[in-house]
Design a protein around this motif. Structure first.
Motif, PDB file in Angstrom:
ATOM      1  N   UNK A 190      56.780  42.428  38.174  1.00 43.01           N
ATOM      2  CA  UNK A 190      56.987  42.399  36.728  1.00 43.01           C
ATOM      3  C   UNK A 190      56.148  41.298  36.070  1.00 43.01           C
ATOM      4  N   UNK A 191      56.186  40.125  36.669  1.00 44.77           N
ATOM      5  CA  UNK A 191      55.416  39.003  36.117  1.00 44.77           C
ATOM      6  C   UNK A 191      53.918  39.320  36.160  1.00 44.77           C
ATOM      7  N   UNK A 192      53.498  39.855  37.287  1.00 48.49           N
ATOM      8  CA  UNK A 192      52.080  40.190  37.446  1.00 48.49           C
ATOM      9  C   UNK A 192      51.636  41.213  36.388  1.00 48.49           C
ATOM     10  N   UNK A 193      52.445  42.238  36.177  1.00 46.34           N
ATOM     11  CA  UNK A 193      52.069  43.272  35.200  1.00 46.34           C
ATOM     12  C   UNK A 193      52.077  42.727  33.777  1.00 46.34           C
ATOM     13  N   UNK A 194      53.020  41.839  33.497  1.00 47.94           N
ATOM     14  CA  UNK A 194      53.028  41.222  32.159  1.00 47.94           C
ATOM     15  C   UNK A 194      51.764  40.387  31.945  1.00 47.94           C
ATOM     16  N   UNK A 195      51.295  39.779  33.014  1.00 41.63           N
ATOM     17  CA  UNK A 195      50.048  39.003  32.885  1.00 41.63           C
ATOM     18  C   UNK A 195      48.860  39.909  32.590  1.00 41.63           C
ATOM     19  N   UNK A 196      48.881  41.093  33.195  1.00 41.61           N
ATOM     20  CA  UNK A 196      47.794  42.043  32.905  1.00 41.61           C
ATOM     21  C   UNK A 196      47.815  42.407  31.414  1.00 41.61           C
ATOM     22  N   UNK A 197      49.021  42.618  30.895  1.00 43.40           N
ATOM     23  CA  UNK A 197      49.159  42.975  29.473  1.00 43.40           C
ATOM     24  C   UNK A 197      48.666  41.820  28.588  1.00 43.40           C
ATOM     25  N   UNK A 198      49.004  40.600  28.973  1.00 41.73           N
ATOM     26  CA  UNK A 198      48.520  39.434  28.215  1.00 41.73           C
ATOM     27  C   UNK A 198      46.994  39.385  28.221  1.00 41.73           C
ATOM     28  N   UNK A 199      46.415  39.757  29.340  1.00 38.97           N
ATOM     29  CA  UNK A 199      44.940  39.741  29.404  1.00 38.97           C
ATOM     30  C   UNK A 199      44.350  40.779  28.474  1.00 38.97           C
TER      31      UNK A 199
ATOM     32  N   UNK B 127      45.229  51.009  36.812  1.00 34.04           N
ATOM     33  CA  UNK B 127      46.043  51.954  37.572  1.00 34.04           C
ATOM     34  C   UNK B 127      47.469  51.441  37.729  1.00 34.04           C
ATOM     35  N   UNK B 128      47.595  50.162  38.081  1.00 35.03           N
ATOM     36  CA  UNK B 128      48.940  49.576  38.242  1.00 35.03           C
ATOM     37  C   UNK B 128      49.746  49.717  36.958  1.00 35.03           C
TER      38      UNK B 128
ATOM     39  N   UNK C  34      40.394  45.532  35.678  1.00 35.18           N
ATOM     40  CA  UNK C  34      39.666  46.343  36.659  1.00 35.18           C
ATOM     41  C   UNK C  34      40.333  47.710  36.735  1.00 35.18           C
ATOM     42  N   UNK C  35      39.658  48.646  37.364  1.00 40.70           N
ATOM     43  CA  UNK C  35      40.248  49.982  37.521  1.00 40.70           C
ATOM     44  C   UNK C  35      41.590  49.888  38.256  1.00 40.70           C
TER      45      UNK C  35
END
Ligand code: 5AD
Ligand code: FES
Length: 353
Positions: free
Chosen positions: A4-13, A26-27, A21-22
């Motif tokens: 969850x934390x990792x995916x939220x960081x992707x959204x912040x980016x 995908x995640x 990245x692809x």
């Protein structure tokens, strides 16, 4: 780190205008954790409100012909569907829809139709010029498919401002899978570039969950949008039509459509993004959910009541029974229920004001 934390960081980016990245896209696209998807929608709303506030723009949709020379495999009005009852609105009927729409507060008219050879350049120029003359303060959007650049130029010179042409999929092989062999991916993409060069505000887009569509195709769509920078993006779930070869296929999902709407808002912060009729068709509150996921446009139907049921791209389409005035009242209520306001304005892209 938890997922969850990792995916939220992707959204912040993404929110910080940095690319993924692809594998990261995908995640995000495959994630079904509601904590993450809520976070994504919240970020998308934040971005849209920074630019367009709480305003939702109205487009009056006039479905003026369901004749079409194309035979897209997914579409209910494809020429091969002999069960479709065909109609064309006259110039007078189209102009009267605009007058009714104007009174109701619409300041954008969208002329949408199949690729109908009857509406050649002369006839279209005549209609667009009359709309421009009758309603000089309104935006005119065309959604009439692939034409040659000279034709697009003439229509622009006659007063059209915007053009919607969904690319349908940014993967050539997938495009060829969805379309008969007479249709060309390269020509469609060329049309989009021509429209942009002429100076239209341009909309591309695709169906979500169309047959054969994979996560990798969505990523290509997103990359195409990042590069093409359309002013508008129209996406909605694929919905099977009973008279097509895809009659037995599954429809696209609300969840995937909402995720894509939010991601598109983050990668194209200024984009005009409708909550589409198709989204409202697969879920009774789909359009409201779309607005809460970052959409900022709704397109109530202005077509005369007696033709609405005939403009059937997919099954169970909503709003076919309502009158224009009812539709707009209903839309305004739905929008305000979720905290936004339908406004009476052209609702141009911020760069065109
Ligand atoms: N389901 C959902 N959307 C469809 N369209 C065409 N057929 C369908 C369907 N079965 C969309 C296409 C087209 C737009 C006018 O409608 O994306 O570009
Ligand atoms: Fe015309 Fe599909 S056949 S849009």
């Amino acid at each position: 780190m938890s997922d969850t934390v990792h995916l939220k960081q992707l959204i912040d980016r993404l929110e910080g205008s940095r690319d993924l990245s692809d594998a990261e896209f995908t995640e995000l696209l495959l994630c079904e954790d509601s904590e993450v998807t809520d976070y994504l929608a919240e970020k998308a709303r934040g971005v849209r409100e920074k630019i367009y506030g709480k305003e939702v723009y109205l487009r009056g949709l006039i479905e003026f012909t369901n004749y079409c020379k194309n035979n897209c495999k997914y579409c209910g009005i494809r020429c091969g569907n002999k069960n479709a009852e065909r109609y064309r609105l006259s110039k007078e009927e189209i102009l009267s829809c605009c007058d009714i729409g104007y009174e109701l507060g619409f300041r954008t008219f969208v002329l949408q139709g199949g690729e109908d050879p009857y509406f050649n350049d002369d006839r279209m120029v005549d209609i667009v010029s009359a709309m421009r003359k009758n309603h000089p303060d309104c935006a005119i959007t065309l959604s009439i498919g692939e034409r040659e650049k000279e034709s697009y130029q003439k229509l622009f010179d006659a007063g059209a401002n915007r053009y919607l042409l969904r690319h349908e999929t940014a993967d050539k092989a997938h495009y060829e899978y969805l379309h008969p062999k007479e249709m060309s991916y390269d020509h469609r993409m060329q049309c989009l570039r021509d429209l942009k060069e002429i100076g239209y505000q341009v909309g591309c887009g695709m169906m979500v969950g169309s047959p054969g569509q994979k996560t990798e195709h969505y990523i290509k769509d997103l990359r195409f949008m990042q590069e093409f920078k359309p002013e508008m993006v129209g996406i909605g779930p694929f919905i099977p039509h009973h008279d097509t070869e895809y009659a037995g296929e599954k429809a696209g999902t609300v969840e995937m459509t909402l995720k894509l709407l939010s991601i598109i808002r983050l990668i194209l912060p200024e984009v005009l993004l409708p909550a589409t009729t198709a989204l409202g068709t697969i879920d009774p509150t789909g359009r409201e959910k779309g607005i809460l996921a970052g959409a900022n446009v709704v397109m109530p139907n202005l077509s005369p009541g007696n033709v609405r049921e005939k403009y059937l791209l997919y099954d169970n389409k909503i709003c076919t029974g309502d009158e224009a005035a009812e539709c707009i009242r209903c839309m305004a209520q739905r929008v305000s229920k979720v905290g936004y306001t339908v406004v009476q304005s052209r609702g141009d892209h911020i760069k065109y004001r």
